[in-house]
Every structure is written in C-alpha cells, then in structure tokens.
Design a protein around this motif. Sequence first.
Motif, PDB file in Angstrom:
ATOM      1  N   HIS A 126       0.815  -1.227   0.000  1.00  0.00           N
ATOM      2  CA  HIS A 126       0.000   0.000   0.000  1.00  0.00           C
ATOM      3  C   HIS A 126       0.845   1.273   0.000  1.00  0.00           C
ATOM      4  CE1 HIS A 126       0.870  -0.220   4.298  1.00  0.00           C
ATOM      5  NE2 HIS A 126       0.302   0.952   4.482  1.00  0.00           N
ATOM      6  N   GLU A 186      -1.930   6.039  -5.849  1.00  0.00           N
ATOM      7  CA  GLU A 186      -2.764   6.720  -4.849  1.00  0.00           C
ATOM      8  C   GLU A 186      -1.935   7.177  -3.656  1.00  0.00           C
ATOM      9  OE1 GLU A 186      -5.450   3.717  -6.996  1.00  0.00           O
ATOM     10  OE2 GLU A 186      -3.366   3.821  -6.293  1.00  0.00           O
ATOM     11  N   ASP A 201      -3.717   0.813  -6.041  1.00  0.00           N
ATOM     12  CA  ASP A 201      -4.182   0.119  -4.844  1.00  0.00           C
ATOM     13  C   ASP A 201      -4.814  -1.228  -5.183  1.00  0.00           C
ATOM     14  OD1 ASP A 201      -3.313   2.089  -3.145  1.00  0.00           O
ATOM     15  OD2 ASP A 201      -5.270   3.037  -2.887  1.00  0.00           O
ATOM     16  N   THR A 204       1.941   2.702  -4.423  1.00  0.00           N
ATOM     17  CA  THR A 204       0.931   2.919  -5.456  1.00  0.00           C
ATOM     18  C   THR A 204       0.797   4.381  -5.877  1.00  0.00           C
ATOM     19  OG1 THR A 204      -0.904   3.325  -3.917  1.00  0.00           O
ATOM     20  CG2 THR A 204      -0.364   1.022  -4.407  1.00  0.00           C
TER      21      THR A 204
END
Length: 288
Positions: A163, A168, A272, A166
Amino acid sequence: MARMRIEPDDAPTTRLSDGSIARVSPSGFVSGFELVVDGTPQSHVDLDDPTHLHFEYIARMGAVIDRLRMPGQPLTAVHLGAGALTLPRYVEATRPGSRQQVIELEPRLWDLVRENLPLPRGAAVRVRIGDARAGLSRLPAGLTGAVDLLVSDVYSGAQTPAHLTTVEFYREAAALLAPDGVLLVNVSDGPGLAFARRQVATVREVLPEVILLAEVQVLKGRRFGNLVIAASAARLPVEWLPRLMAAGPHPAKVSQGAEIEEFVRGARPATDADATPSPKPSASLFER
C-alpha cells in the motif's frame, strides 16, 4: 568467503508487533551502531558523526539532500519510516534549524532507538507512531504544500508494504510537497528490476521529473540492491548530475531523461488494486 554478522549477547533488543526481533548493536565494520530487524540491517548511525552515512543508498540520498535549497539552509522534511533516524540526524547536523516529522509504525522500535541511540539535544524532530500512509493525513495542516523534502523508506522486515507503492499513495504524499519539493524513495529489487521499473513508472504518474541513482551493477539488474528515486513537480537541475556522480559511492550511476524513458518502457504503474510488496531478498545477502 562471507563472514556472518556476530551480535553481542547483551545488545539491546525488542520484539515488534509482527514477532520480529529488533536489535541495536555496535557495527562490526565501521564506527557507530546498526539497527537490525530479523537479520536485515535497517539503519546505521554514528552518534559521534551524524554526517557519516555508511549505507550506500543513504549516502546517495544525502547527496541529493545536499543540493536542496542553499547549503546549510534549514529544510522542512517528512520521513516515512524511522529506522534509527539516520537521515533526520543528517539533516539536523548539516542544516540546523530544520523542522522534521517522522512517521514510524512500531512504537517498540522507536522506544529501542530513543533509549539507545538518542537524538541530539534540541533537535526539532517529531516522531509520530502509526502507519505511514494513514499518518500523512494526521500531519499538521500547515505542512501541505510546504515540505522541501519527503523521504519514503518504509520496510516491514525486508519488504516495502504494497500500500506504500501505489499511485494513490504517492498522490497523497506529493500533496505535502512545496512546488519545488523533492521526494526520495528507497526501492530494493533484484535481477530484472521488474519492481523498480514499475515504481519509477508509478512515481512519474504523480511527479513528472525523475532521476534514478544506484550502483552500476544494481541498475543493470545484475544483483539485488537499492535504487533511489528522486522526483519533483519542478525540473530537477541538470547541474546536480555531475556533483551527484562525484559524490559517490562508486561505481555510481545517475539516470535521467531518455534513460528513464527506456527504464520504464512497458512498466505499468501500480495502483491500490494491483500493487505487490517489494521482492524479498535472500537471507544470504546480509552475510558479510
């Protein structure tokens, strides 16, 4: 023949939330101390000389930091992943008056470091406990658009969690940066560099100006190692490059422009929905 690391029996240790063991031990190779988590060296710190950057990828990050703003000018910095706070100590030593925020997931790791490798008295370094990505939204509002330096060097054991790799995530992180602020990312990868290529492509989706620093054999994908991505929304001055090359460690390579285009050819940015952790190195990598 590789020489195994020998840890003193009385070295301070702690057990982290995932069951791994963190240890602070005197370095067996140079002055200072190493923070080791389950056999993986995470940080090197020299309390007598915070400008001593022993790990090669950290030295390359230091070379980029030295070129930000005017020499000695204080910086506003955010560090994702504390380790033993090698770079916050470096920034404090080379740019007194800097304001720095650190986000570290493991409270026991920070307790171990604070007790055994204390920060210099008066250092303006605030350590916050929590997940690096979630912690971005909890930083002071005044940092948004005002950060000169953002370092992402987060590892769970020997891998960067998915996580934190990414588009995002990098968008959330880049929102902190000043218009000419610089993001530094530590990427570890092995032969083929599939993960590193994807990370460079991912960062470029958010910050278009990118250079890549690494040891030559690592950048050629011939062995496992660390690569440093430096990225910004503003143009990274080309006059940096000869100085970065000269700063070493050697043999060093700094890629830009057409070389970056070729490096990311065919690589799909991570999201994600499809991101993976960084590859796990062989345990034998850390035998010396």
